[in-house]
Design a protein around this motif. Structure first.
Motif, PDB file in Angstrom:
ATOM      1  N   ALA A  73       0.819  -1.216   0.000  1.00  0.00           N
ATOM      2  CA  ALA A  73       0.000   0.000   0.000  1.00  0.00           C
ATOM      3  C   ALA A  73       0.849   1.262   0.000  1.00  0.00           C
ATOM      4  CB  ALA A  73      -0.943  -0.009   1.201  1.00  0.00           C
ATOM      5  N   LEU A 120      -7.255   0.133   4.507  1.00  0.00           N
ATOM      6  CA  LEU A 120      -7.424   0.121   3.060  1.00  0.00           C
ATOM      7  C   LEU A 120      -8.851  -0.300   2.702  1.00  0.00           C
ATOM      8  CD1 LEU A 120      -6.067   0.499   0.319  1.00  0.00           C
ATOM      9  CD2 LEU A 120      -5.369  -1.907   0.428  1.00  0.00           C
ATOM     10  N   PHE A 178      -2.033   4.839  -1.846  1.00  0.00           N
ATOM     11  CA  PHE A 178      -1.988   3.554  -2.541  1.00  0.00           C
ATOM     12  C   PHE A 178      -2.541   3.716  -3.957  1.00  0.00           C
ATOM     13  CE2 PHE A 178      -4.628  -0.284  -3.514  1.00  0.00           C
ATOM     14  CZ  PHE A 178      -3.575  -1.100  -3.885  1.00  0.00           C
TER      15      PHE A 178
END
Length: 797
Positions: A628, A708, A663
């Protein structure tokens, strides 16, 4: 007039253990007993009192659980330093007389790179487990499933008595949930570990230290605990010890039932942001489990310079779970229709493990000069069988009926050698080497029922996985520590090499062989004033290596989704800087404040996304590990202990942090940025009334967390409890209520633009637990007897 320095080292008179945080004072021998100087011992038992005029005095030292030490001291005129050498203190409770230079060991304190939570000084957790005690350690949280995080990071290493636990994740959870809290001496939270410790994991190290050796006697204790979950079970402990040999045996069993209801909604989109499907489902999960364990450990002291420890244990388990759900799914692009179905899943599992090891320590005649070696091994075996039935309301041709099964084993061994040489009275060099090996075969398969028969055909090839994983690890370190008065400097360098050979026997193209090597420097500075102001500053470099299965291209299919590895996955390197201040007060308690900053490259995270799959003939969800990009995590912690009275205190812990990462989600799209400002706090109250009744209460709150494409909702609750002792503590009973208002629920939401979902799972988090304990023998042996997994808690593991 010239002033002198008086120094020495305090140890336990029987087992020669170094005594930490002993209150030491130089007083005049007259009836007024005027205090000339005072100090507290360091972690190695040493103390230094400066600016002492020449003359004749008394040295007084006190520590809870030991006799007051009094001995004459003469400081000759013109002598710069008076070295009293090593002084033994006797372990016995006694009233203090004359001038008081005593201080109860604080519940929280700082020692170099470590923040210490002295569990033995916290009465509020004595009736609980190690899991309960971990909840009170600064920055540590344990969720309802037993997962441990430190400052919100899950990649934390768990050590037992200065050694890695070497247990797999589920075994470690079971051990911590069963180990009694009153078997712990302290918990050391090392958020920025030096080169002495493994560089793996970016979340730091939690070192659980069990109680030290005990004197000659024997002790038997047994009891039973139960809760409204329901769960509970009996336990029995026996200790025998003399001046050279101590033996500890512990056995327990436990029965548990859990129930969780869930609600989930999901919407999936294609690349053009057209709605592909919408789904809704409710479920009810039930679990029945029985487990137990027996542990044995011993310590033998050949002489004052040589000792050995040995341990062994086993833990069988059996479990049964069912999961029933009803689902409704509407497809709009591929095979458009409405699909409604019921799912019935069930599984039974039998497992068990064991471990054993040996630890040897040799002390040279020079104080602090020693060498130690340990060797040990672990194994775990499990076998699971079950079924999966899915029946559609009006599309019977899609019905599924299959058997599921799987086996897994894990065998591991390790060894290490550590050597410490005091090159100077204020400095030492430590070096060490270690190695480990593990072999883990596993097999999972599914067999589908032939239509119109009672027979199951050949295993589903898409859902067959026959794998073997072999891993090797080698490491070496060197640290140098030197004290300049009250200033301590510690630098170190560590080298680590890890290699694994991951083979999927039924899909060789997905095999992985990979090795990693790197160097990891560390630097720690600390300073302590005579008025007990403690300062620290540190820097370390750490790593998180991808796992073997994370690198494999093998695709694992479930009923409605799939997962796969990422062969492009890179290591995550983290640079960490921390600074802290702690002040201890004789009457008030303590106040601590720390700040931290972590910067990581190629942070490893799990991505949940959607894609079209030929296997399913529609757009489904898949998961894959990804790097990421860069990330930072910075924040501040406040830790306050306020002693209202001798037997009453309030503790507060708060953490405010900011996390940011970036990311590249999909090619051709803007980078996805994650910003998360979070906070958590815990407030504890404890009081002892009428010398026999203890009252404790706690409240906690953790704000939402963002990762995420996932947001987890806040968690909070209030707990309280009572404990009473009878017949001079021969019998104890306790009653606890967790999450009084039943607030706890796990809620998460996806922020992926192509996959939107929210889930809520709810257990009966409000539980009432009670227990009774009976004790026979000498009470000073109790903490040793209650170790439970004492074997694993020996220094050599």
């Amino acid at each position: 007039m010239a002033q002198s320095t008086v120094k020495g080292t305090l140890v336990d008179s029987l087992n020669k253990d170094k005594l930490f945080y002993v209150s030491v004072g130089i007083v005049t021998p007259d009836t007024n007993m005027r205090v000339i100087g005072a100090a507290f011992t360091e972690a190695d038992g040493s103390f230094t009192i400066t600016d002492v005029p020449s003359g004749s005095y008394l040295l007084k030292a006190s520590l809870v659980g030991y006799d007051m030490l009094t001995r004459p001291v003469t400081v000759p005129a013109g002598t710069a330093t008076v070295d009293l050498g090593t002084i033994g203190m006797k372990k016995m409770s006694a009233a203090l007389e004359g001038v008081s230079v005593t201080a109860t060991k604080p519940v929280y304190m700082m020692d170099g790179e470590k923040t210490l939570y002295n569990v033995s000084e916290d009465p509020s957790v004595q009736t609980g487990t190690a899991s309960d005690a971990l909840q009170n350690a600064p920055g540590v949280e344990v969720d309802v499933e037993g997962n441990i995080t430190l400052r919100g990071v899950s990649s934390v290493e768990i050590w037992i008595n200065d050694k890695p636990s070497h247990l797999n994740e589920e075994s470690l959870k079971t051990f911590i949930q069963q180990l009694p809290a009153n078997s712990l001496e302290r918990i050391e939270v090392i958020t920025n570990p030096s080169a002495r410790y493994s560089a793996k994991g970016t979340g730091g190290i939690i070192n659980i230290v069990t109680t030290s050796k005990i004197s000659k006697n024997q002790f038997v204790s047994f009891g039973i605990n139960a809760s409204s979950k329901p769960d509970g079970g009996p336990w029995l402990s026996y200790v025998w010890s003399n001046d050279k040999l101590s033996l500890n045996f512990y056995i327990y069993s436990h029965l548990s039932y859990q129930k969780t209801s869930s609600l989930a909604r999901a919407v999936r989109f294609n690349e053009q942001m057209d709605t592909s499907s919408a789904a809704w489902g409710i479920g009810l999960w039930r679990n029945y489990s029985v487990w137990g364990g027996c542990y044995f450990n011993g310590d033998y002291e050949f002489d004052t310079l040589n000792s050995i420890s040995f341990w062994a244990g086993g833990y069988p388990s059996w479990g049964k779970s069912t999961n029933k759900s009803y689902n409704l799914r509407s497809e709009f692009i591929y095979n458009p229709d409405v699909y409604s179905y019921e799912t019935d899943e069930a599984s039974r599992g039998l497992g068990g493990g064991g471990y054993g090891g040996l630890y040897y320590e040799h002390k040279f005649k020079k104080e602090g000069h020693q060498i130690s070696a340990d060797i040990g091994g672990n194994l775990y075996i499990s076998d699971n069988k079950g079924h999966f039935i899915r029946e559609y309301d009006d599309k019977t041709n899609l019905n599924r009926n299959k058997k599921t099964g799987g086996t897994s084993q894990s065998y591991s061994g390790y060894g290490s050698v550590d050597y410490t040489y005091p090159y100077h009275k204020d400095g030492e060099i430590s070096v060490g080497v270690s190695g480990d090996y593990s072999y883990s075969p596993s097999l999972s398969r599914e067999d589908t029922l032939l239509a119109g028969t009672l027979s199951y055909f050949m295993t589903d090839s898409l859902r067959l996985k026959d794998a073997e994983n072999r891993s090797y690890g080698f490491s070496a370190y060197a640290t140098l520590q030197h004290k300049f008065g009250k200033f301590t400097l510690k630098g170190g360098l560590r080298s680590e090499y890890d290699f694994f050979d991951y083979r999927i026997l039924n899909s060789p193209d997905d095999n992985v062989k990979k090795g990693y090597w790197s160097l990891y420097p560390s630097l720690h500075l600390s300073y302590r004033t005579e008025s007990m102001h403690n300062f620290k500053l540190s820097y370390t470099r750490r790593v998180r290596n991808p796992g073997a299965s994370q690198l494999s291209t093998f695709i694992g299919y479930s009923e409605d989704s799939y997962s796969m590895g990422n062969p492009e996955l890179k290591q995550t390197f983290t640079h960490s800087v921390e600074a802290g201040w702690t002040k201890f007060f004789q009457k008030f308690g303590s106040v601590g404040l720390s700040a931290y900053f972590k910067h990581s490259n190629n942070e490893i995270s799990s991505l949940s996304d959607v894609a079209y799959s030929d296997v399913f003939g529609r757009i489904v969800t898949f998961s894959q590990p990804v790097n990421a990009g860069k990330s930072l995590n910075t924040g501040a912690e406040l830790n306050v202990t306020y002693r209202l009275k001798a037997f009453m205190n309030i503790r507060f812990y708060g953490n405010v942090y900011y996390a940011k990462s970036e990311f590249n989600f999909r090619n051709g799209t803007e980078p996805t940025k994650i910003d998360n400002l979070g906070y958590s706090f815990r407030l504890n109250f404890w009081a002892k009334l009428w010398k026999v009744l203890e009252v404790h209460a706690s409240a906690y709150y953790s704000s939402k967390s963002v990762s995420l494409f996932s947001v987890t909702k806040p968690r909070y609750g209030i707990n309280c409890g009572l404990r009473a002792d009878f017949l001079n503590r021969k019998i104890s009973v306790h009653l606890n209520v967790n999450d009084i208002f039943n607030w706890n629920a796990n809620k998460s939401t996806s922020t992926n633009p192509y996959y939107q979902y929210n889930t809520t799972s709810k257990s009966v988090s409000r539980t009432i637990s009670a227990g009774i304990t009976f004790r026979f023998g000498k009470m000073e042996l109790e903490s040793k007897a209650s170790q439970g997994g004492g074997g694993m808690g020996q220094p050599g593991e």
